[in-house]
Scaffold this motif. Structure first.
Motif, PDB file in Angstrom:
ATOM      1  N   ASP A   1       0.867  -1.180   0.000  1.00  0.00           N
ATOM      2  CA  ASP A   1       0.000   0.000   0.000  1.00  0.00           C
ATOM      3  C   ASP A   1       0.905   1.230   0.000  1.00  0.00           C
ATOM      4  OD1 ASP A   1      -1.848   1.996   0.452  1.00  0.00           O
ATOM      5  OD2 ASP A   1      -2.655   1.143   2.305  1.00  0.00           O
ATOM      6  N   VAL A   2       0.929   1.951  -1.116  1.00  0.00           N
ATOM      7  CA  VAL A   2       1.836   3.091  -1.290  1.00  0.00           C
ATOM      8  C   VAL A   2       1.117   4.387  -0.922  1.00  0.00           C
ATOM      9  CG1 VAL A   2       3.272   4.373  -2.918  1.00  0.00           C
ATOM     10  CG2 VAL A   2       3.086   1.883  -3.103  1.00  0.00           C
ATOM     11  N   GLY A   3       1.686   5.119   0.033  1.00  0.00           N
ATOM     12  CA  GLY A   3       1.014   6.298   0.559  1.00  0.00           C
ATOM     13  C   GLY A   3      -0.158   5.873   1.416  1.00  0.00           C
TER      14      GLY A   3
ATOM     15  N   ASP B   1      -1.108 -10.498   3.084  1.00  0.00           N
ATOM     16  CA  ASP B   1       0.085 -10.060   3.801  1.00  0.00           C
ATOM     17  C   ASP B   1       0.408  -8.646   3.319  1.00  0.00           C
ATOM     18  OD1 ASP B   1       2.611  -9.558   4.782  1.00  0.00           O
ATOM     19  OD2 ASP B   1       3.482 -11.441   4.110  1.00  0.00           O
ATOM     20  N   VAL B   2       0.178  -7.639   4.175  1.00  0.00           N
ATOM     21  CA  VAL B   2       0.215  -6.245   3.729  1.00  0.00           C
ATOM     22  C   VAL B   2       1.408  -5.490   4.310  1.00  0.00           C
ATOM     23  CG1 VAL B   2      -1.062  -4.077   3.592  1.00  0.00           C
ATOM     24  CG2 VAL B   2      -2.305  -6.256   3.581  1.00  0.00           C
ATOM     25  N   THR B   3       2.090  -4.763   3.418  1.00  0.00           N
ATOM     26  CA  THR B   3       3.112  -3.806   3.818  1.00  0.00           C
ATOM     27  C   THR B   3       2.596  -2.410   3.494  1.00  0.00           C
ATOM     28  OG1 THR B   3       4.942  -5.346   3.419  1.00  0.00           O
ATOM     29  CG2 THR B   3       5.472  -3.001   3.421  1.00  0.00           C
ATOM     30  N   ALA B   4       2.692  -1.493   4.452  1.00  0.00           N
ATOM     31  CA  ALA B   4       2.203  -0.128   4.285  1.00  0.00           C
ATOM     32  C   ALA B   4       3.378   0.835   4.220  1.00  0.00           C
ATOM     33  CB  ALA B   4       1.280   0.240   5.440  1.00  0.00           C
ATOM     34  N   LEU B   5       3.452   1.599   3.144  1.00  0.00           N
ATOM     35  CA  LEU B   5       4.512   2.597   2.945  1.00  0.00           C
ATOM     36  C   LEU B   5       3.922   3.985   3.128  1.00  0.00           C
ATOM     37  CD1 LEU B   5       7.492   3.151   1.826  1.00  0.00           C
ATOM     38  CD2 LEU B   5       6.343   3.539  -0.363  1.00  0.00           C
ATOM     39  N   GLU B   6       4.509   4.781   4.015  1.00  0.00           N
ATOM     40  CA  GLU B   6       3.969   6.106   4.322  1.00  0.00           C
ATOM     41  C   GLU B   6       5.100   7.026   4.791  1.00  0.00           C
ATOM     42  OE1 GLU B   6       2.049   9.469   5.096  1.00  0.00           O
ATOM     43  OE2 GLU B   6       1.114   7.791   4.043  1.00  0.00           O
ATOM     44  N   PRO B   7       5.177   8.260   4.244  1.00  0.00           N
ATOM     45  CA  PRO B   7       6.253   9.164   4.648  1.00  0.00           C
ATOM     46  C   PRO B   7       5.973   9.966   5.909  1.00  0.00           C
ATOM     47  CG  PRO B   7       5.004  10.121   2.844  1.00  0.00           C
ATOM     48  CD  PRO B   7       4.439   8.745   3.064  1.00  0.00           C
ATOM     49  N   SER B   8       4.710  10.104   6.315  1.00  0.00           N
ATOM     50  CA  SER B   8       4.364  10.997   7.409  1.00  0.00           C
ATOM     51  C   SER B   8       4.354  10.279   8.752  1.00  0.00           C
ATOM     52  CB  SER B   8       2.981  11.624   7.169  1.00  0.00           C
ATOM     53  OG  SER B   8       2.500  12.261   8.338  1.00  0.00           O
TER      54      SER B   8
ATOM     55  N   ASN C   1      -2.330  -2.868  14.631  1.00  0.00           N
ATOM     56  CA  ASN C   1      -2.389  -4.134  13.898  1.00  0.00           C
ATOM     57  C   ASN C   1      -0.959  -4.604  13.670  1.00  0.00           C
ATOM     58  OD1 ASN C   1      -2.683  -6.253  11.985  1.00  0.00           O
ATOM     59  ND2 ASN C   1      -4.631  -5.389  11.306  1.00  0.00           N
ATOM     60  N   ASN C   2      -0.528  -5.524  14.500  1.00  0.00           N
ATOM     61  CA  ASN C   2       0.856  -5.988  14.445  1.00  0.00           C
ATOM     62  C   ASN C   2       1.151  -6.815  13.201  1.00  0.00           C
ATOM     63  OD1 ASN C   2       1.456  -4.765  16.910  1.00  0.00           O
ATOM     64  ND2 ASN C   2       0.783  -6.565  18.074  1.00  0.00           N
ATOM     65  N   ASN C   3       0.101  -7.156  12.448  1.00  0.00           N
ATOM     66  CA  ASN C   3       0.298  -7.993  11.271  1.00  0.00           C
ATOM     67  C   ASN C   3       0.524  -7.185   9.993  1.00  0.00           C
ATOM     68  OD1 ASN C   3      -0.238 -10.767  12.431  1.00  0.00           O
ATOM     69  ND2 ASN C   3      -2.099  -9.691  13.035  1.00  0.00           N
ATOM     70  N   ILE C   4       0.431  -5.870  10.083  1.00  0.00           N
ATOM     71  CA  ILE C   4       0.748  -5.000   8.955  1.00  0.00           C
ATOM     72  C   ILE C   4       2.146  -4.437   9.173  1.00  0.00           C
ATOM     73  CG2 ILE C   4       0.164  -2.870   7.751  1.00  0.00           C
ATOM     74  CD1 ILE C   4      -2.767  -3.405   8.485  1.00  0.00           C
ATOM     75  N   LYS C   5       3.011  -4.618   8.194  1.00  0.00           N
ATOM     76  CA  LYS C   5       4.384  -4.116   8.292  1.00  0.00           C
ATOM     77  C   LYS C   5       4.429  -2.676   7.798  1.00  0.00           C
ATOM     78  CE  LYS C   5       9.109  -4.837   6.619  1.00  0.00           C
ATOM     79  NZ  LYS C   5       9.980  -5.630   5.713  1.00  0.00           N
ATOM     80  N   TRP C   6       4.930  -1.774   8.625  1.00  0.00           N
ATOM     81  CA  TRP C   6       5.015  -0.361   8.255  1.00  0.00           C
ATOM     82  C   TRP C   6       6.440   0.005   7.851  1.00  0.00           C
ATOM     83  CZ3 TRP C   6       1.329   3.334   7.601  1.00  0.00           C
ATOM     84  CH2 TRP C   6       0.025   2.974   7.990  1.00  0.00           C
ATOM     85  N   ILE C   7       6.537   0.768   6.767  1.00  0.00           N
ATOM     86  CA  ILE C   7       7.819   1.309   6.311  1.00  0.00           C
ATOM     87  C   ILE C   7       7.658   2.811   6.143  1.00  0.00           C
ATOM     88  CG2 ILE C   7       9.530   1.366   4.464  1.00  0.00           C
ATOM     89  CD1 ILE C   7       8.834  -1.508   3.832  1.00  0.00           C
ATOM     90  N   LYS C   8       8.479   3.582   6.828  1.00  0.00           N
ATOM     91  CA  LYS C   8       8.465   5.032   6.634  1.00  0.00           C
ATOM     92  C   LYS C   8       9.316   5.347   5.408  1.00  0.00           C
ATOM     93  CE  LYS C   8       9.227   9.495   8.880  1.00  0.00           C
ATOM     94  NZ  LYS C   8       9.922  10.100   7.727  1.00  0.00           N
TER      95      LYS C   8
END
Length: 263
Positions: A40-42, A58-65, A75-82
């Motif tokens: 998920d971009v942004g 299996d979701v990875t979330a990309l977010e700059p803010s 939700n510990n099952n979603i991987k977050w990347i700043k």
């Protein structure tokens, strides 16, 4: 500073994943099994990431803010990347599907972002961008009438949908499908044109606070628009000029899906 580091503090109050929008994304990604890896971009606060996780992906979330990430639903099952769409710190060919919901107008370099999205996507798999083209919205609509300054600014900031398609096609070397999305009148993701049938929403600060082009307006300008709208709703001017829209079931707010398959 990222835009939503300044204006995104109340985002979760009004911006929920609309299941109809999410379902179109899911269908367009051609996902045929669970446990597939999605990016998920942004991602904002992760509302659409959460939807897809709930469907078994299996979701990875990309977010700059940082402000948006801090509001992310637990939700510990979603991987977050700043990080930004232009520099995705992920290996090539990592995902079975990539999607982005109303974030592409914040990308600093659209071509580079498309290149990065395509790089992280597996061959023969699909990407979907849900975006808007404000230039196609009728100038006779009440939204354009009251928020002309917002549309004029947006038209200069958003890429025309056909040009967007051409950019993706030249960057990703593939065909891009455009899917129109006329807005229903009961969206739960309250982006700018979602209140097309409920003008009083644009007087509600909670509604306003989740919409970047409105929060970004100068306070005096927004106050003047709201005062005029409030007065026109009270004295019947709005209903006399635009009340016919209350009989409509859908509104073309310029929202579109862009779908492509990586070669």
């Amino acid at each position: 500073m990222e835009t939503y580091d300044k204006i995104g503090f109340n985002y979760n109050k009004t911006r929920n994943a609309d299941p109809r929008i999410a379902s179109i994304i899911e269908k367009s990604l051609h996902l045929n099994e669970n446990n597939l890896k999605l990016l998920d971009v942004g991602a904002g606060t992760g509302n659409y990431s959460k939807f897809f996780y709930s469907k078994g992906y299996d979701v990875t979330a990309l977010e700059p803010s940082e402000v948006m990430i801090a509001q992310a639903l637990e939700n510990n099952n979603i991987k977050w990347i700043k990080g930004t769409a232009e520099h995705i710190d992920i290996q090539n060919n990592s995902f079975d599907g990539v999607f982005s919901v109303l974030a592409s107008h914040h990308f600093n370099n659209l071509q580079l972002a498309i290149s990065e999205i395509n790089r992280t996507l597996k061959s023969k798999h699909f990407a979907v961008i849900f975006t808007a083209d404000p230039s196609v919205v009728s100038k006779k609509s009440w939204l354009y009438d009251y928020f002309k300054i917002v549309f004029e600014k947006a038209i200069s900031n958003y890429i025309n949908i056909e040009n967007f398609r051409s950019l993706i096609e030249s960057t990703a070397n593939t065909h891009v499908e455009i899917i129109d999305y006329p807005l229903p009148d009961n969206l739960v993701d309250n982006f700018f044109a979602s209140g097309w049938k409920n003008p009083s929403l644009y007087l509600d600060q909670n509604f306003i606070s989740g919409i970047s082009p409105l929060v970004s307006l100068e306070t005096n300008t927004l106050n003047q628009i709201q005062k005029k709208l409030e007065n026109d709703l009270k004295n019947g001017t709005w209903n006399s000029k635009f009340g016919r829209i209350l009989e409509e079931n859908y509104f073309d707010g310029g929202y579109r899906f862009l779908v492509w398959q990586k070669p």
